[in-house]
Write a protein that holds these residues in place. Structure first.
Motif, short mmCIF file in Angstrom:
data_model
loop_
_atom_site.label_atom_id
_atom_site.label_comp_id
_atom_site.label_asym_id
_atom_site.label_seq_id
_atom_site.Cartn_x
_atom_site.Cartn_y
_atom_site.Cartn_z
N ARG A 174 -11.68 16.46 -21.44
CA ARG A 174 -12.82 16.86 -20.59
C ARG A 174 -12.31 16.95 -19.15
O ARG A 174 -11.32 16.34 -18.80
N GLY A 198 -9.74 10.85 -26.80
CA GLY A 198 -10.47 12.11 -26.92
C GLY A 198 -9.61 13.09 -27.70
O GLY A 198 -8.71 12.67 -28.42
N SER A 246 -6.00 14.44 -31.59
CA SER A 246 -6.56 13.27 -30.90
C SER A 246 -5.54 12.68 -29.92
O SER A 246 -4.33 12.73 -30.14
N LYS A 296 -13.46 11.28 -21.19
CA LYS A 296 -12.78 11.54 -22.46
C LYS A 296 -11.61 12.48 -22.24
O LYS A 296 -11.74 13.48 -21.51
#
Ligand code: BG6
Length: 485
Positions: free
Chosen positions: A466, A286, A293, A463
């Motif tokens: 999150r 994620g 990233s 992810k």
């Protein structure tokens, strides 16, 4: 004048010693909390002359203390520090330590910042060399066990050399200013106590979210997971401080006995209810909040398969008169959207509303990290002329401890270990975890882990960036609640 206790640090070249313990000792020295003549002995396997060890320590302290680093202060601090090489598997090496402690005559605090696998060898050797006698004490770090059984074994080992009142188990959360403030908030203010029970409180949420992943700690983390790494200790301590009865005093026993009562009232989680009462998650690729990233968990811990959770949520029930029927929702996770430790106390809705406009239930939001803030959400009249029914709006009474500290010139955020080391030196055990407490916490955790196994409950993916797996919402929604956001 009597010689103040000597602080002996095993694991003196390890990560914790570099990042936290020596910098904390430096700050205690800088602020005058170390007594005149108080000595520090660093110890690990490698051989270093005192001077070389002091020089080794300098960049660790410089890096961690930043603008507070001062050459002259470091030099006077370093004068307190000496080094004794000890290989825990060589009992004879402890004779060196005994010599350094004035043939064992000086009082000592032994801090084991080492793997628990050597606790037993260290305790035996300290015993044999007459170094475990009162008032000497031992300070140990997590992980103390992987489950109840291994925790009992470690505690038995410690007890073979040091009595319980001389065994200081660290949970660094208890050294945090804001965590200690929970005791002041609850017991130094009259207004909360009459409301602090199931009659007025609907649910309590405790969240510790982190943005970091498990990178660099693969082996340890993969064997422990979020439940053992964060819930068994830090989250359970926060739960106890929120839920315990008022202690009779601030003494170590008074506080710790109240915490144990909470732990013993926790309803066990069983295979029959584990799917309703817990959520497990594991992060996948994620992006963090800066859009960078992030790898998935398996790559971070260099594994091809793992059922270790990096997120866990629990609906904990405390079965006693005060809390029956009030869910305590706990959640913690790595690689979440932000770093935050927060406790939200949601009060019950109004018994009857005389307004047309909806009145949200009051909420007390205690943010412990990264900002230190206490907010009370309350309903108000929306300003302006009224036509018809009175309109309402929710506003918050806001106390920013961070702003207050800046206003009084206290800009330095203390390292939690400063208070804990000071307390160990001063023989104040109230911020340390007692054996009963720790074992009761493991009993609760073992019930969950065992139920996960029995129900084959593997972690759900979420992810990176999150706030845990989407399935986490069913935990609160099942009771008509929702996570505070
Ligand atoms: C440690 C855990 O005990 O606490 C870590 O092992 C975690 O995984 C850390 O990151 C969190 O502590 P803090 O003080 O940064 O909230």
């Amino acid at each position: 004048m009597t010689q103040p206790p000597t602080f002996v640090l095993f694991g003196a070249t390890g990560d914790l010693a570099r990042r936290m313990l020596f910098p904390s000792l430096y700050f205690l020295h800088m602020e005058g909390f170390l007594e005149e003549g108080q000595k520090i002995i660093g110890s690990s396997r490698s051989e270093y002359p005192d001077e070389e060890f002091r020089e080794k320590m300098r960049p660790w302290i410089k890096e961690r203390t930043g603008e507070y680093y001062d050459e002259a202060t470091f030099n006077t601090f370093a004068e307190r520090v000496s080094y004794v090489a000890v290989d825990a598997s060589e009992p004879a090496h402890f004779a060196r330590l005994r010599d350094a402690l004035n043939d064992g005559q000086d009082e000592a605090v032994f801090y084991l910042s080492t793997s628990p696998s050597i606790f037993s060898a260290v305790c035996d050797a300290l015993n044999e060399h007459g170094l475990s006698k009162a008032p000497n004490r031992i300070v140990v770090e997590k992980p103390i066990g992987h489950d109840l059984q291994s925790c009992i074994e470690i505690n038995d080992t410690l007890a073979s050399a040091f009595s319980e009142d001389r065994t200081y188990r660290i949970d660094h959360y208890l050294g945090k200013e804001t965590v200690q403030n929970l005791i002041a908030l609850r017991f130094a203010n009259r207004i909360f106590e009459p409301l602090w029970s199931a009659s007025s409180i609907d649910n309590v949420q405790i969240t510790i979210s982190e943005t970091v992943g498990a990178e660099g700690r693969g082996g340890y983390y993969d064997a422990y997971g979020a439940i053992r790494d964060m819930v068994q200790n830090h989250m359970i301590q926060l739960l106890c401080l929120m839920a315990m009865e008022p202690p009779a005093s601030l003494s170590a026993d008074a506080i710790r006995n109240e915490k144990v009562k909470v732990l013993r009232s926790l309803a066990p989680i069983t295979p029959a209810n584990v799917q309703d009462k817990t959520v497990r998650g594991q992060y996948i690729e994620g992006h963090d909040s800066d859009g960078k990233s992030c790898l998935n968990y398996l790559d971070d811990v260099e594994a091809t398969h793992s059922d270790t959770e990096t997120y866990v949520a629990i609906n904990a029930e405390i079965k006693n008169w005060r809390w029956a029927g009030v869910p305590f929702y706990l959640q913690t996770g790595k690689r979440m959207s932000e770093r935050k430790t927060e406790i939200v106390v949601s009060f019950r809705p109004l018994p009857h509303s005389i307004f047309d406009s909806p009145a949200s239930p009051n909420e007390l939001v205690i943010t412990l990290q990264p900002k230190e803030e206490i907010k009370l959400q309350i309903m108000n009249k929306r300003p302006g002329l009224i036509e018809g029914s009175m309109p309402l709006q929710e506003l918050s009474l806001n106390l920013s401890l961070s702003d207050h500290l800046s206003a009084i010139g206290e800009n330095r955020r203390r390292i939690a270990y400063e208070q804990l080391i000071l307390d160990a030196l001063r023989r104040n055990a109230s911020l340390f975890v007692q054996r009963d407490e720790q074992e009761a916490a493991w009993r609760f955790i073992d019930g969950i882990v065992d139920s996960w196994d029995k129900r084959n409950m593997t972690p759900m993916p979420y992810k990176s960036g999150r706030d845990g797996p989407p399935g986490k919402h069913s935990l609160t929604e099942r009771n008509g609640h929702s996570w505070y956001e």
